[in-house]
Design a protein around this motif. Sequence first.
Motif, short mmCIF file in Angstrom:
data_model
loop_
_atom_site.label_atom_id
_atom_site.label_comp_id
_atom_site.label_asym_id
_atom_site.label_seq_id
_atom_site.Cartn_x
_atom_site.Cartn_y
_atom_site.Cartn_z
N GLY A 119 -81.33 15.33 -63.77
CA GLY A 119 -80.39 14.38 -63.22
C GLY A 119 -79.56 13.65 -64.25
N THR A 120 -79.86 13.82 -65.54
CA THR A 120 -79.08 13.16 -66.59
C THR A 120 -77.85 14.00 -66.93
OG1 THR A 120 -80.37 14.22 -68.35
CG2 THR A 120 -81.14 12.07 -67.54
N GLN A 121 -76.95 13.41 -67.72
CA GLN A 121 -75.72 14.08 -68.12
C GLN A 121 -75.48 13.85 -69.61
OE1 GLN A 121 -72.70 12.49 -65.53
NE2 GLN A 121 -73.21 13.89 -63.86
N GLY A 122 -74.62 14.66 -70.17
CA GLY A 122 -74.25 14.50 -71.57
C GLY A 122 -72.96 15.21 -71.86
N ARG A 123 -72.36 14.88 -73.00
CA ARG A 123 -71.14 15.55 -73.44
C ARG A 123 -71.34 16.07 -74.86
NH1 ARG A 123 -66.02 16.60 -72.28
NH2 ARG A 123 -64.47 16.62 -73.95
N PHE A 124 -70.91 17.33 -75.08
CA PHE A 124 -71.17 17.98 -76.35
C PHE A 124 -69.91 18.70 -76.84
CE2 PHE A 124 -75.12 17.56 -74.09
CZ PHE A 124 -76.02 17.15 -75.07
N ASP A 125 -69.80 18.81 -78.16
CA ASP A 125 -68.70 19.55 -78.76
C ASP A 125 -68.88 21.05 -78.58
OD1 ASP A 125 -67.22 17.31 -80.10
OD2 ASP A 125 -69.17 17.09 -81.10
N LEU A 126 -70.16 21.49 -78.46
CA LEU A 126 -70.46 22.92 -78.33
C LEU A 126 -71.76 23.08 -77.57
CD1 LEU A 126 -69.86 25.93 -79.25
CD2 LEU A 126 -71.38 25.45 -81.20
N VAL A 127 -71.80 24.07 -76.67
CA VAL A 127 -73.03 24.45 -75.98
C VAL A 127 -73.34 25.89 -76.33
CG1 VAL A 127 -74.16 24.85 -73.75
CG2 VAL A 127 -72.72 22.82 -74.09
N HIS A 146 -67.63 33.88 -75.47
CA HIS A 146 -67.47 32.42 -75.42
C HIS A 146 -66.41 32.09 -74.37
CE1 HIS A 146 -63.58 32.49 -77.65
NE2 HIS A 146 -64.11 33.56 -78.18
N MET A 147 -66.60 30.96 -73.74
CA MET A 147 -65.65 30.41 -72.79
C MET A 147 -65.44 28.95 -73.16
SD MET A 147 -64.54 32.57 -70.50
CE MET A 147 -64.93 34.21 -69.85
N GLY A 148 -64.24 28.60 -73.61
CA GLY A 148 -64.03 27.25 -74.10
C GLY A 148 -64.97 26.95 -75.24
N HIS A 149 -65.80 25.93 -75.07
CA HIS A 149 -66.75 25.55 -76.11
C HIS A 149 -68.19 25.91 -75.73
CE1 HIS A 149 -64.12 22.59 -78.60
NE2 HIS A 149 -63.40 23.57 -78.09
N ILE A 150 -68.33 26.96 -74.92
CA ILE A 150 -69.64 27.49 -74.56
C ILE A 150 -69.75 28.90 -75.12
CG2 ILE A 150 -71.23 28.02 -72.67
CD1 ILE A 150 -69.53 26.17 -70.89
N VAL A 151 -70.89 29.21 -75.77
CA VAL A 151 -71.05 30.52 -76.40
C VAL A 151 -72.47 31.01 -76.17
CG1 VAL A 151 -71.74 29.54 -78.64
CG2 VAL A 151 -70.67 31.82 -78.54
N LEU A 152 -72.64 32.33 -76.17
CA LEU A 152 -73.95 32.95 -75.97
C LEU A 152 -74.41 33.66 -77.24
CD1 LEU A 152 -73.37 34.66 -72.49
CD2 LEU A 152 -74.49 32.46 -72.93
N LEU A 153 -75.73 33.74 -77.40
CA LEU A 153 -76.29 34.57 -78.47
C LEU A 153 -77.68 35.03 -78.07
CD1 LEU A 153 -78.67 32.98 -80.24
CD2 LEU A 153 -76.73 31.92 -81.34
#
Length: 374
Positions: free
Chosen positions: A146-154, A279-286
């Motif tokens: 239920g919490t939220q946050g903002r990040f430069d990269l996920v 990657h999509m925007g500032h979201i990336v997979l590895l």
Amino acid sequence: MIAGKQILIVGGGIGGMASAIRFAELGAKVTLIDIDPEWRVYGAGITITGPTLRAYRHLGLLEAIKEQGAIAEGATIFRYDGLRLQQLDEPALEEGLPATGGIMRPKLHRIMQARVNALGVDVRLGLSVSALDNRDGGVDVAFTDGTQGRFDLVVGADSIYSAVRRMAFPHMAEAQPTGQGCWRVSMKRPPKLENGEIYLGHRFPVGINRCAQDMVYLWMLTPHEHREVHFTDEELFTRLHDNLADFGGNIAWVRENMTRNDWINYRPLAAALQPGPWHMGHIVLLGDAVHATTPHMASGAGMAVESALVLAEELDRAGSIEAGLEAYEARRYDRCRHVVETSIAVGKMQLAGDPPEAVGAALSAGLHRLANHY
């Protein structure tokens, strides 16, 4: 580029922890979340090839792995009845770097977890993401508590079943079954076993590798049979024991000395190299979220650690996060494709009953290509 950035890593496995370690070392403010409230890992030993050991050395963890695992001078290929055929052709990589090794997977995770904690990474457990929104040069994240946050990269490093991939990458699909299943048992070491061994020429390929001073794990690949319910512990023991009936050498020793108290596991194999963009925007997979492979080249962990190192390196020297993510994918795509495609191809050769020499040559060729630096 990295210092001071708020980075969220989803998934506390090998790829996620490698990313957390490297980003933290570069001065980022890292949050690592994992769905398991106890941050556990299950499993047998894990083979660590030369390229994987090289990646762990660059991460600063090689000596701990050598101390808590087992280092070998290579692997030998045998016919299933115990006749020695040839040495597996594994290239030398760097001076002072062992040819190959093994370690119990829980020990490897504890080594990495200790480094994550020592770097002051904010580790939050029993948690995943419920929503991701690329907006205004960052990512708004809703968590499952239920919490939220903002990040430069996920960074989505949350396994072959990645929730991040399902939320943010609609052009990707689930990993596909390869037709094989993998049996594993962890147990005491056969007295005469020193280095890794691979047994071919049977419809069930088998390998054995040291993963501690007095411990080994054995793997066996069989055609996968779909079942509605999992094997019971008794079925696991009986089926693996029966599957090993034709084997000689150290495999016969394992068959006659394994007990119902040894850890035995079976799982079907699946693999996928996901199409770009990663990657999509500032979201990336590895890791397995984007380049899931089978164990044939023993390189799944290695590819995840390499990807983490490359991601951090490219982001740190790029002029923007977007440029860094593009450079990361450009460096990693072909190398990960090689591992996934070679592993699937070797599995098909085994299912088709190809001769041991052909299977061994395919494995050697694949390992030689991995000798090139990532």
